[in-house]
Design a protein around this motif. Structure first.
Motif, PDB file in Angstrom:
ATOM      1  N   ALA A 153       0.832  -1.202   0.000  1.00 58.26           N
ATOM      2  CA  ALA A 153       0.000   0.000   0.000  1.00 58.26           C
ATOM      3  C   ALA A 153       0.870   1.257   0.000  1.00 58.26           C
ATOM      4  CB  ALA A 153      -0.921  -0.001   1.215  1.00 58.26           C
ATOM      5  N   GLY A 154       0.532   2.165  -0.895  1.00 60.22           N
ATOM      6  CA  GLY A 154       1.263   3.429  -0.982  1.00 60.22           C
ATOM      7  C   GLY A 154       2.488   3.398  -1.867  1.00 60.22           C
ATOM      8  N   TYR A 155       2.821   2.223  -2.410  1.00 56.30           N
ATOM      9  CA  TYR A 155       4.008   2.147  -3.268  1.00 56.30           C
ATOM     10  C   TYR A 155       3.762   2.890  -4.574  1.00 56.30           C
ATOM     11  CZ  TYR A 155       7.694   0.398  -6.270  1.00 56.30           C
ATOM     12  OH  TYR A 155       8.754   0.316  -7.137  1.00 56.30           O
ATOM     13  N   LEU A 156       4.770   3.669  -5.008  1.00 50.20           N
ATOM     14  CA  LEU A 156       4.720   4.371  -6.289  1.00 50.20           C
ATOM     15  C   LEU A 156       5.930   3.986  -7.126  1.00 50.20           C
ATOM     16  CD1 LEU A 156       3.746   7.983  -5.129  1.00 50.20           C
ATOM     17  CD2 LEU A 156       2.218   6.184  -5.955  1.00 50.20           C
ATOM     18  N   ASP A 157       5.727   3.925  -8.421  1.00 53.18           N
ATOM     19  CA  ASP A 157       6.853   3.694  -9.319  1.00 53.18           C
ATOM     20  C   ASP A 157       7.871   4.814  -9.111  1.00 53.18           C
ATOM     21  OD1 ASP A 157       8.151   2.337 -11.594  1.00 53.18           O
ATOM     22  OD2 ASP A 157       7.725   4.217 -12.635  1.00 53.18           O
TER      23      ASP A 157
END
Length: 334
Positions: free
Chosen positions: A70-74
């Motif tokens: 959750a909350g991971y961005l490229d």
């Protein structure tokens, strides 16, 4: 008559001796049958217990693995979001949830369907009170994150990110707002068995729901928040440390969507509770199996939260409770 002839006529078994022998034989058969039944029941209990532990372990591992995403961005979008000049995010928080709620029917937008109702069962969150998710007061956990592009400019992900069904995501995010949405909840399958369900959205925008773990009849979530007071707008400066755990309906600020979103962005950890059951007649001590089950643990289960304390009927099912705390790896934007 000679003595030898008399002994010949007396050879054999009398009626009384025959009845005694039959009684002893019947007793031996009954003992043997009882031993076979007891052995079979013991085998069924051991087998059901092993299957129950496997299902519980798989469910906990799956929820943990997806939740920490959750909350991971490229990297490209994460770099832009970290800029001091980047505008405040107005999109949905990486983690949201609903207390004692029922996800709408397969194919419809579950987020809009849940948000249009109250986040509690009493006011419409559970439209079907007979459903397991409502009867046992199960919660809904919504997780949002991105996949990672394997090679810059390729448009393909490295397939390290999975959805709640355990399926790797193949498409790389196209914009900073692109999110994978995974929703964990409880519902009945077609056979009537309660299961941990996964609801996801494909690249075309279609929603699908499928069971991932059979026998899950209780799913409870508490949210570890940083500088958040129940049902109030956030104040103070967060320090990225969990201060307290709240239910989903306690994070909501009535009539203030922006404050509610800000509260959700201050979630730092999750406390998950699962109640998993085995097949009928899988337990030997039926009376003992009717004890209360504290789905979040006795200390964290509140009598005011439907489903946190569950007392089953006399159905002879083996049950197991599993609780875990998940510390989130990625910043949630708060």
């Amino acid at each position: 008559m000679s003595a030898a002839q008399n002994r010949a006529r007396q050879a054999g078994v009398t009626l009384i001796e025959l009845m005694v022998a039959m009684a002893i034989s019947l007793l031996i058969v009954l003992i043997a049958a009882s031993a076979v039944v007891a052995s079979k029941q013991g085998f069924m209990t051991v087998d059901a217990g092993a299957q129950l532990r496997d299902n519980t372990r798989f469910a906990v591992d799956l929820v943990q693995q997806v939740s920490v995403q959750a909350g991971y961005l490229d990297v490209a979008f994460a770099t832009a979001a970290a800029s001091p000049n980047a505008p405040a995010s107005t999109i949905d928080a990486p983690i949201t949830g609903f207390n004692n709620a029922l996800v709408p029917a397969n194919g419809s937008d579950p987020i809009s369907g849940l948000a249009s109702n109250s986040r509690t069962a009493a006011a419409g969150g559970c439209s079907d009170a007979a459903d397991t998710a409502c009867a046992n007061g199960s919660d809904v956990l919504v997780l949002r994150y991105q996949s990672a592009e394997g090679l810059a400019g390729s448009g393909q992900s490295d397939q390290t990110m999975i959805n709640c069904a355990g399926v790797p995501q193949t498409a790389a995010p196209a914009t900073a707002q692109t999110r994978i949405v995974s929703i964990f909840h409880v519902a009945r399958t077609e056979g009537g068995e309660p299961s941990l369900m996964c609801t996801t959205q494909d690249a075309s925008g279609n929603w699908t729901t499928e069971p991932v773990v059979r026998g899950v009849e209780g799913f409870q979530v508490l949210y570890g928040v940083d500088a958040v007071t129940a049902n109030a707008a956030p104040t103070g400066t967060p320090d990225s440390v969990t201060d307290t755990y709240l239910r989903a309906d306690q994070i909501v600020v009535p009539g203030d969507a922006a404050a509610t979103n800000a509260n959700w962005r201050r979630v730092r950890s999750l406390r998950i509770g699962l109640l998993v059951r085995g097949p009928r007649n899988s337990v030997q001590d039926r009376a003992g199996a009717m004890q209360p089950y504290y789905v979040l643990g006795q200390a964290a289960s509140s009598t005011g939260d439907t489903g946190a304390i569950f007392t089953p009927s006399d159905d002879g099912r083996l049950r197991q409770v599993a609780t875990t705390t998940i510390h989130l790896r990625n910043p949630q934007g708060g």
